[in-house]
Design a protein around this motif. Structure first.
Motif, PDB file in Angstrom:
ATOM      1  N   SER A 279      29.327   5.262  -2.432  1.00 47.16           N
ATOM      2  CA  SER A 279      29.180   5.628  -3.836  1.00 47.16           C
ATOM      3  C   SER A 279      30.461   6.292  -4.323  1.00 47.16           C
ATOM      4  O   SER A 279      31.201   6.901  -3.551  1.00 47.16           O
ATOM      5  N   LYS A 280      30.742   6.163  -5.638  1.00 43.38           N
ATOM      6  CA  LYS A 280      31.945   6.761  -6.210  1.00 43.38           C
ATOM      7  C   LYS A 280      31.806   8.281  -6.215  1.00 43.38           C
ATOM      8  O   LYS A 280      30.759   8.827  -6.548  1.00 43.38           O
ATOM      9  N   LEU A 281      32.890   8.928  -5.871  1.00 40.59           N
ATOM     10  CA  LEU A 281      32.867  10.380  -5.748  1.00 40.59           C
ATOM     11  C   LEU A 281      33.721  11.022  -6.827  1.00 40.59           C
ATOM     12  O   LEU A 281      34.713  10.447  -7.290  1.00 40.59           O
ATOM     13  N   SER A 282      33.340  12.239  -7.217  1.00 45.23           N
ATOM     14  CA  SER A 282      34.088  13.004  -8.203  1.00 45.23           C
ATOM     15  C   SER A 282      35.278  13.683  -7.554  1.00 45.23           C
ATOM     16  O   SER A 282      35.258  14.013  -6.367  1.00 45.23           O
ATOM     17  N   GLU A 488      28.556   6.798   2.885  1.00 44.82           N
ATOM     18  CA  GLU A 488      27.570   5.829   3.371  1.00 44.82           C
ATOM     19  C   GLU A 488      28.031   5.071   4.614  1.00 44.82           C
ATOM     20  O   GLU A 488      27.223   4.761   5.486  1.00 44.82           O
ATOM     21  N   ASN A 489      29.322   4.759   4.694  1.00 45.29           N
ATOM     22  CA  ASN A 489      29.804   3.982   5.836  1.00 45.29           C
ATOM     23  C   ASN A 489      30.024   4.837   7.087  1.00 45.29           C
ATOM     24  O   ASN A 489      30.447   4.335   8.117  1.00 45.29           O
ATOM     25  N   GLY A 567      28.920  14.735  -4.822  1.00 47.70           N
ATOM     26  CA  GLY A 567      28.490  14.171  -6.094  1.00 47.70           C
ATOM     27  C   GLY A 567      28.159  15.183  -7.152  1.00 47.70           C
ATOM     28  O   GLY A 567      27.710  14.832  -8.241  1.00 47.70           O
ATOM     29  N   THR A 568      28.368  16.500  -6.860  1.00 50.08           N
ATOM     30  CA  THR A 568      28.089  17.528  -7.860  1.00 50.08           C
ATOM     31  C   THR A 568      29.394  18.087  -8.401  1.00 50.08           C
ATOM     32  O   THR A 568      30.444  17.946  -7.804  1.00 50.08           O
ATOM     33  N   SER A 569      29.329  18.719  -9.557  1.00 47.20           N
ATOM     34  CA  SER A 569      30.506  19.323 -10.177  1.00 47.20           C
ATOM     35  C   SER A 569      30.288  20.821 -10.308  1.00 47.20           C
ATOM     36  O   SER A 569      29.357  21.250 -10.983  1.00 47.20           O
ATOM     37  N   ARG A 570      31.169  21.589  -9.644  1.00 45.92           N
ATOM     38  CA  ARG A 570      31.019  23.041  -9.721  1.00 45.92           C
ATOM     39  C   ARG A 570      32.186  23.708 -10.425  1.00 45.92           C
ATOM     40  O   ARG A 570      32.161  24.879 -10.689  1.00 45.92           O
ATOM     41  N   ASP A 571      33.245  22.966 -10.643  1.00 47.64           N
ATOM     42  CA  ASP A 571      34.332  23.585 -11.380  1.00 47.64           C
ATOM     43  C   ASP A 571      34.879  22.580 -12.372  1.00 47.64           C
ATOM     44  O   ASP A 571      34.675  21.388 -12.262  1.00 47.64           O
ATOM     45  N   GLU A 572      35.559  23.067 -13.353  1.00 46.82           N
ATOM     46  CA  GLU A 572      35.947  22.251 -14.472  1.00 46.82           C
ATOM     47  C   GLU A 572      37.000  21.211 -14.125  1.00 46.82           C
ATOM     48  O   GLU A 572      37.256  20.299 -14.901  1.00 46.82           O
ATOM     49  N   LEU A 573      37.601  21.304 -12.915  1.00 50.06           N
ATOM     50  CA  LEU A 573      38.606  20.331 -12.543  1.00 50.06           C
ATOM     51  C   LEU A 573      37.994  19.064 -11.968  1.00 50.06           C
ATOM     52  O   LEU A 573      38.687  18.098 -11.736  1.00 50.06           O
ATOM     53  N   GLU A 574      36.694  19.064 -11.700  1.00 53.74           N
ATOM     54  CA  GLU A 574      36.074  17.895 -11.100  1.00 53.74           C
ATOM     55  C   GLU A 574      35.692  16.901 -12.185  1.00 53.74           C
ATOM     56  O   GLU A 574      35.041  17.230 -13.167  1.00 53.74           O
ATOM     57  N   VAL A 575      36.115  15.657 -12.003  1.00 53.80           N
ATOM     58  CA  VAL A 575      35.773  14.598 -12.946  1.00 53.80           C
ATOM     59  C   VAL A 575      35.364  13.374 -12.168  1.00 53.80           C
ATOM     60  O   VAL A 575      35.723  13.195 -11.015  1.00 53.80           O
ATOM     61  N   GLY A 576      34.574  12.525 -12.801  1.00 54.17           N
ATOM     62  CA  GLY A 576      34.132  11.302 -12.165  1.00 54.17           C
ATOM     63  C   GLY A 576      35.305  10.400 -11.837  1.00 54.17           C
ATOM     64  O   GLY A 576      36.191  10.195 -12.654  1.00 54.17           O
ATOM     65  N   MET A 577      35.301   9.854 -10.613  1.00 54.46           N
ATOM     66  CA  MET A 577      36.426   9.027 -10.192  1.00 54.46           C
ATOM     67  C   MET A 577      36.513   7.740 -10.999  1.00 54.46           C
ATOM     68  O   MET A 577      37.567   7.148 -11.143  1.00 54.46           O
TER      69      MET A 577
END
Length: 587
Positions: A279-282, A488-489, A567-577
């Protein structure tokens, strides 16, 4: 209709769902007999080494800890070889035969008198002869074969069964769920039979017969496995996912002198392979030094499909985040090492407590085998799981508004808290057992140990029940944690990660026991872990382990507060890949 699946090494004229149903009896038959054989052999090994091979308690405990640790460590190598070179079918086939041969060797050590030392006498003054080097070499050969078998079977058997079903169809998903249910049912069934019937035969009838039964069951396991070979779905190995981890480490090391951009989520390389099952990661700001692996330097070349021409010099941010997932779980994993010491003591010194306690049942003189008391730990776990799942979780779900009621880490923390009480109760019970043995008439003498306390062995049930409850929270929580937090892999390696925690714990237990045995030795030859528990201070050792568990719980709480779920966002620098745009250099 011919099934088309690039990962399947054979073709079949029937849909995958039909193949799964046809293969299920062979897979379940193999699983059932394998577990009966393996658990039937291993559950009473400690008693076998002390009674048949005349080993001292310290020696036997350390040998069992090293054996268990090496079995669990071996799963990492087994998973790597399976995923990279041989595939699950070949790995399972080879490992099953190795386990059978190991059980055969152990059976021969019991059946042939020249392969084990003479039995000790029943009197306190009787002499006990140690095993010869040749006898020990033959015994350790059996252990080595069992280690090879466990290293291949444990990381592959569950995944191989799931391979027989197509997860992309509704019937396939139902088949996988059915297989998982049967898998855990066979585990519970094998534990019950092994800790009662097989342990009784070994302890009270004949060791040769008691070890021969698991050997025959393992032979049936091999037979079931190979008979179904022609209809199995055999997944072709696709290469080790650890290669991607090493690539990120190498690439980030090569670019360690480069400076990260101010807005890394916008400028770092982020090609995502369309065939990836992950799955795509932030983007996360932890372990920022790894982000350098995704810096696009002038010498980096990009293929026409957007992938890196040299994956050892340039990695995508998706790869980097997958490595971060792996690194983030390591501190949590480390907390399991000390936690598992408690569960390990329930499998070793709790048995020694039972040996020197009153194990009579009723007025007919029947004695419960010492190793059979571990069934109460399993019963506690088995009874609690449906209560927790059907009653506690719905209540917590309404209270916390979370699907699982509480988080995985909270669940694990509860189990670690219960582990502290497990050791405290164990210490109190041991104090009572020793006091009764020293102040009241004993019930006889146990060779190479000492007097049998008149305290009922039923007093051991509370500590075993607490250990089962603790296991229901922490161990099941760890299984879920590794499954959900690993890419997953890499989920097969997640299972191996758990086994490695058991392995490290076994080695740590052996180290602690050896240190305490030497440090607490006095001029009279006694120590906290003396051969005769009536002359020992086992309760002091339990209190020491309880103190370690308190420190471990504190360490775990710090790690849990720091941890970021995948897959969670805890700080403002995290964005969806998926929002990140990769930039290509001018070439």
């Amino acid at each position: 209709m011919e099934e088309r699946n690039e990962k399947v090494g054979i073709t079949c004229n029937e849909p995958t769902k039909h193949r799964g149903v046809k293969a299920l009896p062979f897979v379940i038959g193999n699983e059932t007999f394998e577990k009966l054989g393996t658990i039937g052999t291993s559950s009473n090994l400690l008693v076998y080494l002390t009674t048949v091979f005349n080993m001292k308690s310290i020696t036997a405990t350390n040998l069992i800890n090293v054996f268990n640790g090496t079995c669990n460590f071996g799963t990492l190598l087994g998973a790597f070889l399976s995923d990279t070179y041989f595939g699950r079918y070949n790995t399972l086939g080879f490992a099953s035969v190795s386990s059978f041969l190991g059980m055969l060797v152990l059976t021969l050590t019991a059946a042939i008198s020249t392969l084990h030392p003479p039995h000790c006498g029943t009197k306190e003054s009787s002499m006990c002869i140690d095993a010869t080097p040749g006898q020990m070499a033959f015994l350790l050969t059996g252990f080595g074969l069992l280690i090879v078998g466990a290293s291949g079977i444990r990381p592959c058997n569950l995944a191989f069964g799931a391979d027989q079903f197509n997860p992309n169809t509704e019937s396939g998903r139902r088949g996988i769920n059915s297989f998982f249910n049967w898998y855990y049912f066979t585990f519970t069934f094998a534990m019950m039979v092994s800790l009662t019937v097989i342990v009784y035969v070994q302890s009270d009838v004949s060791w040769a017969l008691g070890l021969g039964i698991p050997m025959v069951l393992m032979f049936f396991s091999c037979a079931f496995f190979f008979v179904g070979s022609r209809i199995y779905v055999k997944v072709v190995p696709q290469g080790s996912p650890l290669t991607g981890v090493v690539q990120v480490l190498v690439a980030s090391s090569k670019k360690r002198e480069l400076k990260l951009p101010d807005h890394p989520w916008l400028s770092l390389f982020n090609h995502v392979n369309s065939n990836s099952i992950n799955s795509k990661l932030s983007y996360t700001d932890q372990f920022r030094f790894l982000n350098k692996a995704a810096i696009i330097a002038e010498k980096d070349q990009i293929n026409s499909d957007g992938s890196a021409a040299n994956p050892w010099g340039l990695c995508s941010m998706q790869q980097v985040e997958e490595v971060k997932c792996l690194l983030r779980v390591i501190p949590i994993w480390a907390s399991g090492i000390i936690y598992f010491v408690t569960l390990g003591l329930m499998q070793t010194y709790c048995i020694f407590q039972a040996i020197q306690s009153d194990r009579r049942l009723g007025q007919n003189g029947f004695k419960i085998p010492a190793a059979s008391y571990n069934v109460f730990q399993m019963l506690s776990l088995t009874i609690w799981i449906p209560i927790y799942d059907r009653l506690i979780v719905p209540f917590l779900r309404r209270l916390t508004k979370k699907d699982d009621g509480i988080t995985i880490l909270q669940k694990m923390g509860i189990g670690m808290f219960l582990a502290i009480f497990t050791m405290l109760v164990s210490a109190l019970v041991e104090t009572k057992r020793r006091h009764v043995a020293l102040t009241r008439p004993t019930l006889g003498f146990e060779p190479r140990k000492g007097g049998i306390s008149s305290m009922s062995a039923s007093w051991l049930v509370p500590q075993l029940a607490l250990a089962g409850l603790s296991e229901a929270f922490t161990v099941i929580g760890l299984v879920e944690f590794f499954y959900k937090q690993f890419p997953e892999n890499m989920r097969s390696f997640g299972g191996s990660f758990l086994a490695c925690a058991f392995a490290m714990s076994s080695y740590l237990s052996s180290l602690l026991i050896s240190i305490v045995h030497r440090v607490t030795r006095n001029d009279r030859g006694g120590n906290w872990l003396a051969e005769d528990l009536n002359k020992a201070k086992l309760d002091y050792f339990y209190y020491m382990v309880a103190g370690l568990e308190v420190l471990n719980l504190g360490y775990f709480l710090v790690c849990a507060k720091w941890y970021k779920y995948k897959g969670t966002s805890r700080d403002e620098l995290e964005v969806g890949m998926e929002k990140v745009k990769s930039e290509k250099p001018n070439v």
